[in-house]
Write an enzyme that holds these catalytic residues in place. Structure first.
Site, PDB file in Angstrom:
ATOM      1  N   GLU A   1     -20.951   2.465  -8.911  1.00 31.46           N
ATOM      2  CA  GLU A   1     -19.751   3.307  -8.999  1.00 31.46           C
ATOM      3  C   GLU A   1     -19.343   3.604  -7.568  1.00 31.46           C
ATOM      4  O   GLU A   1     -20.132   4.142  -6.797  1.00 31.46           O
ATOM      5  CB  GLU A   1     -20.076   4.577  -9.775  1.00 31.46           C
ATOM      6  CG  GLU A   1     -20.708   4.197 -11.117  1.00 31.46           C
ATOM      7  CD  GLU A   1     -20.844   5.356 -12.059  1.00 31.46           C
ATOM      8  OE1 GLU A   1     -20.006   6.262 -11.994  1.00 31.46           O
ATOM      9  OE2 GLU A   1     -21.791   5.353 -12.843  1.00 31.46           O
TER      10      GLU A   1
ATOM     11  N   CYS B   1     -14.750  11.188  -5.325  1.00 31.82           N
ATOM     12  CA  CYS B   1     -14.222   9.828  -5.502  1.00 31.82           C
ATOM     13  C   CYS B   1     -12.933   9.892  -6.321  1.00 31.82           C
ATOM     14  O   CYS B   1     -12.079   9.022  -6.230  1.00 31.82           O
ATOM     15  CB  CYS B   1     -15.248   8.957  -6.180  1.00 31.82           C
ATOM     16  SG  CYS B   1     -15.915   9.721  -7.642  1.00 31.82           S
TER      17      CYS B   1
HETATM   18  P1  NAD Z   1     -22.620   5.680   0.939  1.00 30.16           P
HETATM   19  O1  NAD Z   1     -22.236   4.351   0.393  1.00 30.16           O
HETATM   20  O2  NAD Z   1     -22.572   5.856   2.401  1.00 30.16           O
HETATM   21  O3  NAD Z   1     -24.119   6.031   0.514  1.00 30.16           O
HETATM   22  C1  NAD Z   1     -24.517   6.062  -0.842  1.00 30.16           C
HETATM   23  C2  NAD Z   1     -26.013   5.832  -0.915  1.00 30.16           C
HETATM   24  O4  NAD Z   1     -26.305   4.499  -0.493  1.00 30.16           O
HETATM   25  C3  NAD Z   1     -26.831   6.755  -0.010  1.00 30.16           C
HETATM   26  O5  NAD Z   1     -28.015   7.130  -0.670  1.00 30.16           O
HETATM   27  C4  NAD Z   1     -27.128   5.879   1.174  1.00 30.16           C
HETATM   28  O6  NAD Z   1     -28.263   6.266   1.902  1.00 30.16           O
HETATM   29  C5  NAD Z   1     -27.329   4.535   0.495  1.00 30.16           C
HETATM   30  N1  NAD Z   1     -27.171   3.353   1.356  1.00 30.16           N
HETATM   31  C6  NAD Z   1     -26.452   3.247   2.505  1.00 30.16           C
HETATM   32  N2  NAD Z   1     -26.538   1.984   2.986  1.00 30.16           N
HETATM   33  C7  NAD Z   1     -27.314   1.286   2.122  1.00 30.16           C
HETATM   34  C8  NAD Z   1     -27.745  -0.065   2.053  1.00 30.16           C
HETATM   35  N3  NAD Z   1     -27.391  -0.958   2.982  1.00 30.16           N
HETATM   36  N4  NAD Z   1     -28.502  -0.449   1.014  1.00 30.16           N
HETATM   37  C9  NAD Z   1     -28.844   0.434   0.040  1.00 30.16           C
HETATM   38  N5  NAD Z   1     -28.472   1.726   0.051  1.00 30.16           N
HETATM   39  C10 NAD Z   1     -27.711   2.153   1.082  1.00 30.16           C
HETATM   40  O7  NAD Z   1     -21.738   6.746   0.170  1.00 30.16           O
HETATM   41  P2  NAD Z   1     -21.704   8.317   0.360  1.00 30.16           P
HETATM   42  O8  NAD Z   1     -21.061   8.608   1.673  1.00 30.16           O
HETATM   43  O9  NAD Z   1     -23.043   8.908   0.080  1.00 30.16           O
HETATM   44  O10 NAD Z   1     -20.745   8.768  -0.839  1.00 30.16           O
HETATM   45  C11 NAD Z   1     -19.366   8.759  -0.746  1.00 30.16           C
HETATM   46  C12 NAD Z   1     -18.800   7.538  -1.432  1.00 30.16           C
HETATM   47  O11 NAD Z   1     -19.244   7.510  -2.774  1.00 30.16           O
HETATM   48  C13 NAD Z   1     -17.285   7.544  -1.501  1.00 30.16           C
HETATM   49  O12 NAD Z   1     -16.811   6.248  -1.235  1.00 30.16           O
HETATM   50  C14 NAD Z   1     -16.997   7.940  -2.937  1.00 30.16           C
HETATM   51  O13 NAD Z   1     -15.745   7.510  -3.419  1.00 30.16           O
HETATM   52  C15 NAD Z   1     -18.135   7.305  -3.651  1.00 30.16           C
HETATM   53  N6  NAD Z   1     -18.409   7.949  -4.934  1.00 30.16           N
HETATM   54  C16 NAD Z   1     -18.070   7.295  -6.072  1.00 30.16           C
HETATM   55  C17 NAD Z   1     -18.281   7.889  -7.313  1.00 30.16           C
HETATM   56  C18 NAD Z   1     -17.911   7.198  -8.596  1.00 30.16           C
HETATM   57  O14 NAD Z   1     -18.309   7.681  -9.656  1.00 30.16           O
HETATM   58  N7  NAD Z   1     -17.171   6.115  -8.570  1.00 30.16           N
HETATM   59  C19 NAD Z   1     -18.852   9.162  -7.365  1.00 30.16           C
HETATM   60  C20 NAD Z   1     -19.195   9.797  -6.178  1.00 30.16           C
HETATM   61  C21 NAD Z   1     -18.984   9.176  -4.968  1.00 30.16           C
END
Ligand code: NAD
Length: 518
Positions: free
Chosen positions: A289, A323
């Site tokens: 997501e 999001c």
């Molecule tokens: P992010 O992608 O930076 O991080 C999300 C998670 O992924 C964290 O736990 C992070 O440590 C991990 N991560 C980072 N790099 C990684 C890699 N290379 N491999 C595996 N894991 C890795 O996102 P964020 O800043 O935590 O959250 C904000 C984003 O999430 C926004 O883009 C928002 O739109 C999205 N979001 C989407 C939904 C939805 O339901 N569609 C809900 C909430 C947030």
């Protein structure tokens, strides 16, 4: 079916003095345990690594929320061994017993709801009503997935078409070990939802929370333990995304990945998971997501007060760090000037500052990275649109950016195309409703969207043509409720899954057909 219906967790009434007082008390209570140190949890054991991450209050750099031991690759490997071992027993536990753990966890959070919300005010910078909604959603996910599992258990008993030569069965079984990787913006609700869905379906979990909200994640682990979840079913390995997260995704024994976060990380996880590793004997499933570039489309015939209110609430709630947040307002030319003025006026009335004060509608951004990203988009937008209000930032005490609105932005400009994830709105004018739908659909995302219109024909058109996973008519585009508005987007917003929806658990399971010859 009705047997398993329940009422969603009510939100707190912040007009009540008693509620305000209880929240103040919870802030004091949580304030009393700030600064503690938290271990990893692997196979039920507390593990210390002495590689500590310090979680700071995003509204006050001087306040330490907690120090969390960070997992190494070795720790993550141990966590995998633990999850694989626990899977052999957990997968055989009756679904109703697994569901019961979720119901107990929901009850525990309900009992401690002020505390959880107060902790989110400190660690995630959530204003009180936003934190309360997060806690309520966590409870809802636990209650909802528990009930969905009971329904699935019942459907297991149903036989397929019958013939007198055979007995047929169809049942859902768990997949295996899940890599659950969560974001910081709903640090309790999304974490609880993703983890509990995997667990109630009979899987075991490696849980890696987002960096900035690891204390909240640890507190959820406490709840799972108190609720009776056996050791090893969820292994808590906070750590660096590109290191620990990627290790989890790559691991040949990981059966599926459940990820919520940004588009770029989601796409890279999808790619990594698709590459078979040595010893891997399955195709990994990815539930992702991701981000959005959500829009509210205002028709010429619309309640303009409702339009302006919906735009402002959806854009600036939790500083635009949802999001589902509105970041584009697409407005019919007949009402454009009026709506722009109303949005400006309402935005200028918003208060922001440290969310420990109830009077602040908006708090800080989550960290320096977010602050730098949002402020750089404001600079980009200054060349793409007309700055109506806001555009200032201050990082002295916390990561604060003022509610910011740009008018007259071209549909293809970067501020109209790229996810900013902050309190920044871009507005654009369209000549017709049809053009409005085209502009709304003109991004790589497809998460949420709203239409404000009194024209039935246009509302029906939006139903058909507005291509988003969550479409709202005559209301704001944030605030999906578990079991009411199953949530998840199209295109590069994710893998089309629906959290809090009736088919979500099935993504965490596989179906087995059994036929016995008579
Ligand atoms: P992010 O992608 O930076 O991080 C999300 C998670 O992924 C964290 O736990 C992070 O440590 C991990 N991560 C980072 N790099 C990684 C890699 N290379 N491999 C595996 N894991 C890795 O996102 P964020 O800043 O935590 O959250 C904000 C984003 O999430 C926004 O883009 C928002 O739109 C999205 N979001 C989407 C939904 C939805 O339901 N569609 C809900 C909430 C947030």
């Amino acid at each position: 079916m009705g047997l398993y219906k329940y009422k969603t967790e009510p939100l707190l009434d912040f007009t009540s003095k008693e509620v305000l007082q209880k929240y103040e008390e919870a802030l004091k209570f949580v304030g009393g345990y700030l600064g503690k140190t938290y271990p990893l949890i692997i196979d039920g054991e507390f593990v210390e690594t002495n590689d500590l991450y310090t979680s700071l209050n995003p509204a006050d750099h001087t306040q330490v929320i907690g120090k969390i031991h960070q997992a190494s690759i070795e720790n993550a490997e141990k966590a995998m061994e633990s999850a694989l071992k626990a899977f052999e027993t957990w997968k055989k536990v009756k679904a109703s017993i697994r569901a019961d753990v979720l119901f107990k966890a929901a009850a525990i959070i309900r009992k401690r709801k002020y505390e959880f919300s107060a902790l989110m005010t400190f660690e995630a910078g959530k204003p009180w009503p936003e934190a309360d909604a997060d806690t309520a959603e966590a409870i809802d996910f636990l209650e909802y997935y528990g009930r969905q599992m009971l329904l699935l258990e019942e459907s297991d008993k149903l036989t397929l078409s019958r013939r007198n030569i055979e007995r047929n069965e169809f049942k859902y079984i768990p997949l295996g070990v899940a890599a659950v990787i969560t974001p910081w913006n709903f640090p309790l609700a999304i974490l609880a939802g993703m983890t509990s869905a995997a667990v109630v379906a009979g899987n075991t979990v490696l849980l890696k929370p987002a960096i900035t909200t690891q204390v909240i994640a640890y507190k959820f682990m406490e709840v799972l333990k108190e609720a009776g979840l056996p050791k090893g079913v969820v292994n808590f390995i906070p750590g660096d995304g590109p290191e620990i997260g990627e290790f989890m995704v790559k691991h040949p024994k990981t059966r599926f990945v459940s990820f919520t976060g940004s588009k770029n990380v989601g796409l890279s996880i999808n790619q990594t998971a698709a590459t078979p590793q040595k010893g891997q004997i399955w195709i990994k499933r990815v539930i992702a997501e991701m981000g959005g570039k959500d829009a509210i489309l205002v028709d010429s015939d619309a309640d303009l007060e409702l339009a302006a209110e919906s735009i402002v609430k959806s854009t600036f709630g939790f500083s635009g760090q949802k999001c589902s947040a509105c970041s584009r307002a697409i407005i019919h030319e007949d009402v454009y000037d009026e709506v722009v003025e109303m949005v400006k006026e309402k935005t200028e009335k918003l208060t922001y500052g440290n969310p420990k004060d109830f009077s602040n509608f908006m708090g800080p951004l989550t960290d320096e990275k977010a602050f730098n990203k949002v402020t750089s988009y404001i600079e980009i937008a200054k060349n793409e649109g007309r700055l109506l209000t806001g555009g200032t930032a201050n990082k002295e005490m916390g990561w604060f950016v003022s509610p910011t609105v740009f008018a007259d932005c071209a549909p293809n400009s970067r501020i109209m195309q790229e996810e900013v994830f902050g309190p920044v709105l871009a507005m654009t004018k369209v000549k017709s409703f049809q053009e409005g739908i085209e502009v709304a659909n003109n991004t790589e995302y497809g998460l949420t969207g709203a239409v404000i219109s009194n024209n039935r024909f246009n509302l029906e058109k939006a139903r058909e043509e507005y291509h988003v996973g969550n479409l709202y008519l005559n209301r704001k585009c944030t605030g999906a409720i578990v079991g009411y508005q199953p949530f998840g987007g199209f295109n590069n917003s994710g893998t089309d899954s629906k959290a809090g929806g009736p088919d979500y658990l099935l993504l965490h399971m596989q179906a087995k057909s059994i036929s016995e010859w008579l």
